[in-house]
Design a protein around this motif. Structure first.
Motif, mmCIF file in Angstrom:
data_model
loop_
_atom_site.group_PDB
_atom_site.id
_atom_site.type_symbol
_atom_site.label_atom_id
_atom_site.label_comp_id
_atom_site.label_asym_id
_atom_site.label_seq_id
_atom_site.Cartn_x
_atom_site.Cartn_y
_atom_site.Cartn_z
ATOM 1 N N MET A 22 -45.003 -90.810 23.432
ATOM 2 C CA MET A 22 -44.400 -89.533 23.134
ATOM 3 C C MET A 22 -44.896 -89.019 21.798
ATOM 4 S SD MET A 22 -40.393 -88.635 23.216
ATOM 5 C CE MET A 22 -39.774 -87.514 22.042
ATOM 6 N N GLN A 23 -44.326 -89.461 20.721
ATOM 7 C CA GLN A 23 -44.721 -89.024 19.388
ATOM 8 C C GLN A 23 -45.603 -90.086 18.755
ATOM 9 O OE1 GLN A 23 -43.858 -86.155 17.524
ATOM 10 N NE2 GLN A 23 -43.063 -85.366 19.436
ATOM 11 N N ASN A 24 -46.500 -89.643 17.900
ATOM 12 C CA ASN A 24 -47.277 -90.557 17.086
ATOM 13 C C ASN A 24 -46.292 -91.345 16.225
ATOM 14 O OD1 ASN A 24 -48.638 -91.595 14.792
ATOM 15 N ND2 ASN A 24 -50.252 -90.076 15.024
ATOM 16 N N PRO A 25 -46.398 -92.674 16.170
ATOM 17 C CA PRO A 25 -45.438 -93.456 15.386
ATOM 18 C C PRO A 25 -45.399 -93.083 13.914
ATOM 19 C CG PRO A 25 -47.129 -94.881 16.354
ATOM 20 C CD PRO A 25 -47.385 -93.489 16.820
ATOM 21 N N ASN A 26 -46.452 -92.453 13.417
ATOM 22 C CA ASN A 26 -46.485 -92.048 12.021
ATOM 23 C C ASN A 26 -45.869 -90.670 11.792
ATOM 24 O OD1 ASN A 26 -47.860 -94.417 11.332
ATOM 25 N ND2 ASN A 26 -49.809 -93.505 11.900
ATOM 26 N N THR A 27 -45.445 -90.023 12.874
ATOM 27 C CA THR A 27 -44.873 -88.692 12.784
ATOM 28 C C THR A 27 -43.375 -88.769 13.016
ATOM 29 O OG1 THR A 27 -46.906 -87.755 13.669
ATOM 30 C CG2 THR A 27 -44.968 -86.358 13.709
ATOM 31 N N GLN A 28 -42.617 -88.321 12.042
ATOM 32 C CA GLN A 28 -41.166 -88.306 12.171
ATOM 33 C C GLN A 28 -40.746 -86.984 12.793
ATOM 34 O OE1 GLN A 28 -39.840 -91.188 11.975
ATOM 35 N NE2 GLN A 28 -38.635 -91.120 10.123
ATOM 36 N N LEU A 29 -39.798 -87.073 13.712
ATOM 37 C CA LEU A 29 -39.222 -85.857 14.264
ATOM 38 C C LEU A 29 -38.217 -85.298 13.270
ATOM 39 C CD1 LEU A 29 -38.509 -86.888 17.955
ATOM 40 C CD2 LEU A 29 -40.176 -85.220 17.162
ATOM 41 N N ASP A 30 -38.192 -84.007 13.166
ATOM 42 C CA ASP A 30 -37.210 -83.338 12.317
ATOM 43 C C ASP A 30 -35.827 -83.583 12.917
ATOM 44 O OD1 ASP A 30 -35.452 -81.448 11.202
ATOM 45 O OD2 ASP A 30 -37.038 -79.941 11.008
ATOM 46 N N PRO A 31 -34.910 -84.175 12.160
ATOM 47 C CA PRO A 31 -33.575 -84.451 12.688
ATOM 48 C C PRO A 31 -32.855 -83.197 13.185
ATOM 49 C CG PRO A 31 -33.874 -85.539 10.576
ATOM 50 C CD PRO A 31 -35.076 -84.661 10.798
ATOM 51 N N GLN A 32 -33.137 -82.055 12.592
ATOM 52 C CA GLN A 32 -32.511 -80.811 13.056
ATOM 53 C C GLN A 32 -33.016 -80.435 14.441
ATOM 54 O OE1 GLN A 32 -33.281 -78.141 9.748
ATOM 55 N NE2 GLN A 32 -31.172 -78.423 9.041
ATOM 56 N N VAL A 33 -34.290 -80.674 14.712
ATOM 57 C CA VAL A 33 -34.851 -80.406 16.034
ATOM 58 C C VAL A 33 -34.210 -81.338 17.058
ATOM 59 C CG1 VAL A 33 -36.954 -80.532 17.439
ATOM 60 C CG2 VAL A 33 -37.028 -79.458 15.181
ATOM 61 N N VAL A 34 -34.086 -82.605 16.706
ATOM 62 C CA VAL A 34 -33.474 -83.582 17.603
ATOM 63 C C VAL A 34 -32.027 -83.188 17.902
ATOM 64 C CG1 VAL A 34 -32.774 -85.988 17.874
ATOM 65 C CG2 VAL A 34 -35.012 -85.445 16.896
ATOM 66 N N ASN A 35 -31.281 -82.809 16.875
ATOM 67 C CA ASN A 35 -29.886 -82.424 17.084
ATOM 68 C C ASN A 35 -29.762 -81.156 17.915
ATOM 69 O OD1 ASN A 35 -28.812 -84.616 15.727
ATOM 70 N ND2 ASN A 35 -28.801 -83.567 13.763
ATOM 71 N N LEU A 36 -30.638 -80.189 17.687
ATOM 72 C CA LEU A 36 -30.626 -78.970 18.486
ATOM 73 C C LEU A 36 -30.952 -79.282 19.943
ATOM 74 C CD1 LEU A 36 -30.362 -75.920 18.790
ATOM 75 C CD2 LEU A 36 -32.751 -75.719 18.000
ATOM 76 N N ALA A 37 -31.951 -80.130 20.167
ATOM 77 C CA ALA A 37 -32.311 -80.512 21.531
ATOM 78 C C ALA A 37 -31.150 -81.207 22.228
ATOM 79 C CB ALA A 37 -33.547 -81.409 21.528
ATOM 80 N N LYS A 38 -30.460 -82.089 21.521
ATOM 81 C CA LYS A 38 -29.298 -82.768 22.107
ATOM 82 C C LYS A 38 -28.217 -81.765 22.500
ATOM 83 C CE LYS A 38 -29.762 -87.205 19.724
ATOM 84 N NZ LYS A 38 -29.166 -88.083 18.691
ATOM 85 N N ALA A 39 -27.984 -80.785 21.651
ATOM 86 C CA ALA A 39 -26.968 -79.768 21.940
ATOM 87 C C ALA A 39 -27.370 -78.934 23.155
ATOM 88 C CB ALA A 39 -26.755 -78.873 20.722
ATOM 89 N N ILE A 40 -28.631 -78.548 23.224
ATOM 90 C CA ILE A 40 -29.115 -77.778 24.371
ATOM 91 C C ILE A 40 -28.998 -78.607 25.639
ATOM 92 C CG2 ILE A 40 -31.174 -76.758 25.449
ATOM 93 C CD1 ILE A 40 -32.014 -75.949 22.538
ATOM 94 N N ARG A 41 -29.441 -79.855 25.569
ATOM 95 C CA ARG A 41 -29.389 -80.761 26.725
ATOM 96 C C ARG A 41 -27.953 -80.917 27.222
ATOM 97 N NH1 ARG A 41 -32.152 -85.115 24.520
ATOM 98 N NH2 ARG A 41 -30.232 -86.105 23.876
#
Length: 77
Positions: free
Chosen positions: A1-20
């Motif tokens: 999925m993501q490059n292990p050296n790339t951190q996902l923005d926690p705000q993006v993750v939280n927004l995605a969870k809310a949308i899901r």
């Protein structure tokens, strides 16, 4: 999925969870009356264009939860 050296923005993750949660109650195999599918309730043309744009070359209904998340996260970023 993501490059292990790339951190996902926690705000993006939280927004995605809310949308899901709002769209499907977190059900990655959800199908609505209008034909939308998956946790994020993509319609087929949107999934086809967006997944291709981000290099997730799988059919709509074959996408794993990780692949659905990847497309959603990248689209939100």
């Amino acid at each position: 999925m993501q490059n292990p050296n790339t951190q996902l923005d926690p705000q993006v993750v939280n927004l995605a969870k809310a949308i899901r949660q709002t769209e499907s109650g977190g059900d990655f195999a959800a199908r609505s009356k209008d034909g939308s599918y998956g946790a994020y309730q993509f319609v087929k043309p949107t999934w086809d264009a967006t997944s291709k744009k981000f290099g997730v070359n799988v059919e709509w209904e074959s996408a794993t939860p990780a692949q659905q998340n990847e497309v959603a996260y990248k689209q939100l970023q």
